[in-house]
Design a protein around this motif. Structure first.
Motif, short mmCIF file in Angstrom:
data_model
loop_
_atom_site.label_atom_id
_atom_site.label_comp_id
_atom_site.label_asym_id
_atom_site.label_seq_id
_atom_site.Cartn_x
_atom_site.Cartn_y
_atom_site.Cartn_z
N ASP A 7 -6.54 -0.30 3.50
CA ASP A 7 -7.69 -1.16 3.75
C ASP A 7 -8.86 -0.32 4.22
OD1 ASP A 7 -7.10 -0.55 6.36
OD2 ASP A 7 -6.42 -2.56 6.92
N LEU A 8 -9.94 -0.89 4.67
CA LEU A 8 -11.15 -0.16 5.06
C LEU A 8 -10.92 0.73 6.28
CD1 LEU A 8 -13.85 -2.94 4.53
CD2 LEU A 8 -13.37 -0.98 3.08
N ALA A 9 -9.96 0.33 7.12
CA ALA A 9 -9.67 1.13 8.31
C ALA A 9 -8.68 2.26 8.01
CB ALA A 9 -9.12 0.23 9.41
N GLY A 10 -8.16 2.32 6.80
CA GLY A 10 -7.22 3.37 6.43
C GLY A 10 -5.78 2.97 6.62
N ALA A 13 -1.83 -1.09 2.98
CA ALA A 13 -1.86 -2.50 2.56
C ALA A 13 -1.19 -2.58 1.21
CB ALA A 13 -3.29 -2.99 2.48
N PHE A 14 -0.66 -3.74 0.92
CA PHE A 14 0.03 -3.93 -0.36
C PHE A 14 -0.69 -4.99 -1.18
CE2 PHE A 14 3.38 -2.30 2.36
CZ PHE A 14 3.93 -1.34 1.57
N LEU A 15 -0.69 -4.82 -2.42
CA LEU A 15 -1.26 -5.80 -3.34
C LEU A 15 -0.15 -6.23 -4.26
CD1 LEU A 15 -3.71 -7.29 -4.49
CD2 LEU A 15 -4.08 -5.34 -6.00
N LEU A 16 0.15 -7.52 -4.18
CA LEU A 16 1.22 -8.08 -4.99
C LEU A 16 0.58 -8.71 -6.22
CD1 LEU A 16 4.21 -8.81 -5.33
CD2 LEU A 16 3.71 -10.93 -4.10
N THR A 17 1.01 -8.39 -7.37
CA THR A 17 0.50 -8.97 -8.60
C THR A 17 1.66 -9.46 -9.42
OG1 THR A 17 0.54 -6.87 -9.76
CG2 THR A 17 -1.51 -7.45 -8.68
#
Length: 177
Positions: A7-10, A13-17
């Motif tokens: 994320d923006l803070a480093g 994060a996961f992105l589920l598709t």
């Protein structure tokens, strides 16, 4: 599937598709057709009912009122009245038409009475006018004779038709022989 991102803070994060093929079953398509058809039929039925109600409550009454008013107009009989039962605006309009007809009928009676009085007064005036022994002339604003009594015709030796429309000066002026 999924992918790891930050994320923006480093922070991780996961992105589920997910990917799936879209398909409609024959049952859903048939159900859609039935719903569209039923909705259309209900709409048509409601429109027909609204048309019948509109025709019965408004158009039929407007047509009736119009034909009754036309009857009064064609016959010129101010004693006729229009009838439209109810307590809505059209019934009030019928009442207003009747009030107007009553007023016109009273005005006509007054006019007829005044015309009779005027005729009686004219007859009386002509009786006085024709039987007077004095010479009487009526002239308009151009000094033209509009009425003359029989005494004037006899004294001057003219017929009434010879005096009407002539100037008074031509009749009684100093140049008269």
């Amino acid at each position: 599937g999924f992918e790891q991102h930050t994320d923006l803070a480093g922070n991780p994060a996961f992105l589920l598709t997910t990917t799936a093929k879209r398909t409609q079953s024959a049952e859903i398509t048939q159900l859609k057709r039935i719903v569209v058809l039923a909705t259309s039929m209900i709409g048509f039925l409601l429109a027909a009912i609204a048309s019948v109600v509109f025709n019965h409550t408004i158009l039929k009454r407007v047509t009736s009122l119009g034909s009754q008013v036309a009857e009064v107009g064609h016959t010129s009989d101010l004693a006729l009245r229009v009838h439209l039962p109810g307590s809505d605006e059209l019934s009030q309009l019928a009442t207003d038409v009747n009030t107007t007809l009553e007023s016109l009928q009273q005005t006509q009676r007054d006019k007829d009475r005044m015309a009779e009085e005027l005729q009686r007064d004219r007859t009386r005036l002509h009786d006085y006018f024709d039987h007077a022994h004095d010479l009487i002339f009526a002239v308009d604003t151009d000094d033209k004779v509009t009425m003359v009594n029989q005494s004037a015709c006899s004294v001057l030796g003219y017929d009434e038709k010879d005096l009407l429309g002539r100037s008074m000066l031509d009749i009684v002026g100093p140049d008269r022989s």
